[in-house]
Design a protein around this motif. Structure first.
Motif, PDB file in Angstrom:
ATOM      1  N   VAL A 162       0.803  -1.223   0.000  1.00  0.00           N
ATOM      2  CA  VAL A 162       0.000   0.000   0.000  1.00  0.00           C
ATOM      3  C   VAL A 162       0.837   1.274   0.000  1.00  0.00           C
ATOM      4  CG1 VAL A 162      -1.939  -1.150   1.112  1.00  0.00           C
ATOM      5  CG2 VAL A 162      -0.242   0.005   2.529  1.00  0.00           C
ATOM      6  N   LYS A 163       2.118   1.170   0.337  1.00  0.00           N
ATOM      7  CA  LYS A 163       2.918   2.382   0.514  1.00  0.00           C
ATOM      8  C   LYS A 163       4.177   2.424  -0.352  1.00  0.00           C
ATOM      9  CE  LYS A 163       4.591   5.125   4.387  1.00  0.00           C
ATOM     10  NZ  LYS A 163       4.733   5.169   5.834  1.00  0.00           N
ATOM     11  N   CYS A 164       4.689   1.287  -0.759  1.00  0.00           N
ATOM     12  CA  CYS A 164       6.018   1.269  -1.372  1.00  0.00           C
ATOM     13  C   CYS A 164       6.052   0.369  -2.602  1.00  0.00           C
ATOM     14  CB  CYS A 164       7.029   0.749  -0.354  1.00  0.00           C
ATOM     15  SG  CYS A 164       6.628  -0.915   0.207  1.00  0.00           S
ATOM     16  N   GLY A 165       7.217   0.233  -3.159  1.00  0.00           N
ATOM     17  CA  GLY A 165       7.459  -0.762  -4.186  1.00  0.00           C
ATOM     18  C   GLY A 165       7.335  -0.270  -5.601  1.00  0.00           C
ATOM     19  N   SER A 166       7.961  -1.046  -6.486  1.00  0.00           N
ATOM     20  CA  SER A 166       7.907  -0.774  -7.916  1.00  0.00           C
ATOM     21  C   SER A 166       6.686  -1.464  -8.511  1.00  0.00           C
ATOM     22  CB  SER A 166       9.162  -1.318  -8.603  1.00  0.00           C
ATOM     23  OG  SER A 166      10.310  -0.693  -8.071  1.00  0.00           O
ATOM     24  N   LYS A 167       6.257  -0.959  -9.622  1.00  0.00           N
ATOM     25  CA  LYS A 167       5.106  -1.536 -10.315  1.00  0.00           C
ATOM     26  C   LYS A 167       5.383  -2.992 -10.647  1.00  0.00           C
ATOM     27  CE  LYS A 167       4.442   0.067 -14.409  1.00  0.00           C
ATOM     28  NZ  LYS A 167       4.050   0.845 -15.591  1.00  0.00           N
ATOM     29  N   ILE A 168       4.409  -3.869 -10.331  1.00  0.00           N
ATOM     30  CA  ILE A 168       4.588  -5.292 -10.632  1.00  0.00           C
ATOM     31  C   ILE A 168       3.695  -5.770 -11.785  1.00  0.00           C
ATOM     32  CG2 ILE A 168       5.375  -5.941  -8.333  1.00  0.00           C
ATOM     33  CD1 ILE A 168       2.563  -6.911  -7.691  1.00  0.00           C
ATOM     34  N   GLU A 169       2.735  -4.939 -12.171  1.00  0.00           N
ATOM     35  CA  GLU A 169       1.836  -5.361 -13.237  1.00  0.00           C
ATOM     36  C   GLU A 169       1.070  -4.155 -13.773  1.00  0.00           C
ATOM     37  OE1 GLU A 169      -2.271  -7.997 -13.429  1.00  0.00           O
ATOM     38  OE2 GLU A 169      -0.810  -8.482 -11.887  1.00  0.00           O
ATOM     39  N   SER A 170       0.761  -4.192 -15.050  1.00  0.00           N
ATOM     40  CA  SER A 170      -0.134  -3.219 -15.685  1.00  0.00           C
ATOM     41  C   SER A 170      -1.168  -4.004 -16.467  1.00  0.00           C
ATOM     42  CB  SER A 170       0.614  -2.293 -16.644  1.00  0.00           C
ATOM     43  OG  SER A 170       1.404  -1.386 -15.942  1.00  0.00           O
ATOM     44  N   GLY A 171      -2.338  -3.439 -16.578  1.00  0.00           N
ATOM     45  CA  GLY A 171      -3.358  -4.139 -17.335  1.00  0.00           C
ATOM     46  C   GLY A 171      -4.611  -3.318 -17.496  1.00  0.00           C
ATOM     47  N   ASP A 172      -5.643  -3.996 -17.956  1.00  0.00           N
ATOM     48  CA  ASP A 172      -6.941  -3.354 -18.085  1.00  0.00           C
ATOM     49  C   ASP A 172      -8.013  -4.366 -17.719  1.00  0.00           C
ATOM     50  OD1 ASP A 172      -7.279  -5.015 -20.347  1.00  0.00           O
ATOM     51  OD2 ASP A 172      -6.637  -3.431 -21.690  1.00  0.00           O
ATOM     52  N   ASN A 173      -9.208  -3.874 -17.507  1.00  0.00           N
ATOM     53  CA  ASN A 173     -10.296  -4.715 -17.068  1.00  0.00           C
ATOM     54  C   ASN A 173     -11.587  -4.183 -17.660  1.00  0.00           C
ATOM     55  OD1 ASN A 173     -11.891  -6.502 -15.694  1.00  0.00           O
ATOM     56  ND2 ASN A 173     -11.201  -5.898 -13.657  1.00  0.00           N
ATOM     57  N   ASN A 174     -12.456  -5.069 -18.099  1.00  0.00           N
ATOM     58  CA  ASN A 174     -13.786  -4.708 -18.570  1.00  0.00           C
ATOM     59  C   ASN A 174     -14.773  -5.034 -17.453  1.00  0.00           C
ATOM     60  OD1 ASN A 174     -13.192  -3.961 -21.378  1.00  0.00           O
ATOM     61  ND2 ASN A 174     -12.512  -6.075 -21.507  1.00  0.00           N
ATOM     62  N   TYR A 175     -15.482  -4.023 -16.993  1.00  0.00           N
ATOM     63  CA  TYR A 175     -16.408  -4.185 -15.875  1.00  0.00           C
ATOM     64  C   TYR A 175     -17.843  -3.978 -16.357  1.00  0.00           C
ATOM     65  CZ  TYR A 175     -19.112  -2.759 -11.781  1.00  0.00           C
ATOM     66  OH  TYR A 175     -20.082  -2.639 -10.828  1.00  0.00           O
ATOM     67  N   PHE A 176     -18.725  -4.899 -15.999  1.00  0.00           N
ATOM     68  CA  PHE A 176     -20.152  -4.764 -16.238  1.00  0.00           C
ATOM     69  C   PHE A 176     -20.840  -4.839 -14.880  1.00  0.00           C
ATOM     70  CE2 PHE A 176     -18.534  -6.424 -20.216  1.00  0.00           C
ATOM     71  CZ  PHE A 176     -19.193  -5.640 -21.152  1.00  0.00           C
ATOM     72  N   GLY A 177     -21.645  -3.845 -14.552  1.00  0.00           N
ATOM     73  CA  GLY A 177     -22.330  -3.851 -13.263  1.00  0.00           C
ATOM     74  C   GLY A 177     -22.818  -2.466 -12.907  1.00  0.00           C
ATOM     75  N   VAL A 178     -22.909  -2.208 -11.612  1.00  0.00           N
ATOM     76  CA  VAL A 178     -23.380  -0.912 -11.124  1.00  0.00           C
ATOM     77  C   VAL A 178     -22.357   0.162 -11.477  1.00  0.00           C
ATOM     78  CG1 VAL A 178     -23.990   0.426  -9.078  1.00  0.00           C
ATOM     79  CG2 VAL A 178     -24.705  -1.951  -9.247  1.00  0.00           C
ATOM     80  N   THR A 179     -22.793   1.197 -12.165  1.00  0.00           N
ATOM     81  CA  THR A 179     -21.914   2.300 -12.552  1.00  0.00           C
ATOM     82  C   THR A 179     -22.384   3.625 -11.962  1.00  0.00           C
ATOM     83  OG1 THR A 179     -23.157   2.444 -14.625  1.00  0.00           O
ATOM     84  CG2 THR A 179     -21.045   1.276 -14.682  1.00  0.00           C
ATOM     85  N   LYS A 180     -23.533   3.615 -11.282  1.00  0.00           N
ATOM     86  CA  LYS A 180     -24.021   4.835 -10.656  1.00  0.00           C
ATOM     87  C   LYS A 180     -24.947   4.473  -9.506  1.00  0.00           C
ATOM     88  CE  LYS A 180     -25.895   9.342 -11.452  1.00  0.00           C
ATOM     89  NZ  LYS A 180     -25.874  10.437 -12.361  1.00  0.00           N
ATOM     90  N   ALA A 181     -24.777   5.166  -8.377  1.00  0.00           N
ATOM     91  CA  ALA A 181     -25.673   5.017  -7.232  1.00  0.00           C
ATOM     92  C   ALA A 181     -25.721   6.371  -6.534  1.00  0.00           C
ATOM     93  CB  ALA A 181     -25.169   3.951  -6.279  1.00  0.00           C
ATOM     94  N   ALA A 182     -26.930   6.847  -6.268  1.00  0.00           N
ATOM     95  CA  ALA A 182     -27.042   8.166  -5.661  1.00  0.00           C
ATOM     96  C   ALA A 182     -28.211   8.234  -4.689  1.00  0.00           C
ATOM     97  CB  ALA A 182     -27.220   9.240  -6.735  1.00  0.00           C
ATOM     98  N   ILE A 183     -27.951   8.861  -3.578  1.00  0.00           N
ATOM     99  CA  ILE A 183     -28.959   9.265  -2.597  1.00  0.00           C
ATOM    100  C   ILE A 183     -28.674  10.745  -2.405  1.00  0.00           C
ATOM    101  CG2 ILE A 183     -29.843   8.977  -0.264  1.00  0.00           C
ATOM    102  CD1 ILE A 183     -28.477   6.163  -0.322  1.00  0.00           C
ATOM    103  N   SER A 184     -29.439  11.599  -3.074  1.00  0.00           N
ATOM    104  CA  SER A 184     -29.068  13.001  -3.171  1.00  0.00           C
ATOM    105  C   SER A 184     -30.089  13.950  -2.552  1.00  0.00           C
ATOM    106  CB  SER A 184     -28.897  13.400  -4.648  1.00  0.00           C
ATOM    107  OG  SER A 184     -27.870  12.643  -5.237  1.00  0.00           O
ATOM    108  N   LEU A 185     -29.562  15.025  -2.012  1.00  0.00           N
ATOM    109  CA  LEU A 185     -30.368  16.145  -1.552  1.00  0.00           C
ATOM    110  C   LEU A 185     -30.133  17.268  -2.552  1.00  0.00           C
ATOM    111  CD1 LEU A 185     -32.229  17.255   0.667  1.00  0.00           C
ATOM    112  CD2 LEU A 185     -30.175  18.110   1.812  1.00  0.00           C
ATOM    113  N   ILE A 186     -31.213  17.905  -3.003  1.00  0.00           N
ATOM    114  CA  ILE A 186     -31.132  18.888  -4.086  1.00  0.00           C
ATOM    115  C   ILE A 186     -31.756  20.203  -3.648  1.00  0.00           C
ATOM    116  CG2 ILE A 186     -31.815  19.371  -6.477  1.00  0.00           C
ATOM    117  CD1 ILE A 186     -32.323  16.092  -6.311  1.00  0.00           C
ATOM    118  N   TYR A 187     -31.045  21.285  -3.901  1.00  0.00           N
ATOM    119  CA  TYR A 187     -31.587  22.636  -3.694  1.00  0.00           C
ATOM    120  C   TYR A 187     -31.916  23.199  -5.048  1.00  0.00           C
ATOM    121  CZ  TYR A 187     -32.084  27.499  -2.445  1.00  0.00           C
ATOM    122  OH  TYR A 187     -32.580  28.769  -2.275  1.00  0.00           O
TER     123      TYR A 187
END
Length: 190
Positions: A162-187
């Motif tokens: 979590v704090k140190c070290g050199s990069k050990i991997e790079s990549g990408d990911n395709n995500y399907f699922g919840v992309t928005k959730a809101a409980i909002s107060l509006i003026y």
């Protein structure tokens, strides 16, 4: 020249006045609760049935033991209202873009369990569909619930701790699922 200037200023004044009648300023409590992320949004009525919301959040904080969920996100959404703008049911088409730096978070759910032992940095881009409802609480205040699902493309660099070290991997990911959730107060600005 003077007539053109006066005409232009008059048109701009009336255009701004009509827009100012239908603007909502909001904050999403779900975003505050999930990672302590300060956030805000503006929603503009385009006409009686359509609004455009532009919301976003920014979290620059590092917590105890170098835990962090640093990120920024922008989520515009075009909404179609079944009744009228800022009242009742709506369906939306939203997009998202953001950057993240997450580590040390103990979330024992699927792929998120890896966040405890590794640090991930990257970008996210996506889009989805949503459904929501707004309640009129008073002439100036509304309350909203909104949930959306869709696709997000994530790029990442993985680090060994979590704090140190050199990069050990790079990549990408395709995500399907919840992309928005809101409980909002509006003026509402009227």
């Amino acid at each position: 020249m003077k007539k053109i200037t006066i005409t232009t200023l008059t048109v701009l004044f009336f255009a701004f006045s009509s827009i100012a009648q239908d603007i909502g300023v909001k904050t999403n409590f779900a975003h505050w609760a999930a990672a302590g992320t300060p956030n805000a949004g503006l929603e503009f009525a385009l006409n009686r049935k359509y609004t455009l919301e532009v919301g976003g959040g920014f979290n620059p904080f590092t917590f105890n033991d170098n835990k962090k969920a640093k990120h920024w996100i922008v989520q515009p959404e075009l909404r179609y209202w079944l009744c009228e703008s800022f009242n009742g049911h709506f369906f939306g088409l939203h997009a998202l873009a953001g950057e993240y730096n997450i580590s040390g978070m103990d979330i024992p759910i699927g792929r998120l369990s890896k966040l405890k032992d590794y640090r991930y940095e990257g970008f996210a881009y996506g889009a989805g569909l949503s459904y929501g409802y707004q309640w009129m609480v008073s002439p100036r205040w509304n309350f909203e619930l909104n949930i959306g699902a869709g696709y997000a493309y994530l790029t990442y660099d993985k680090f060994p701790c979590v704090k140190c070290g050199s990069k050990i991997e790079s990549g990408d990911n395709n995500y399907f699922g919840v992309t928005k959730a809101a409980i909002s107060l509006i003026y509402l600005i009227k």
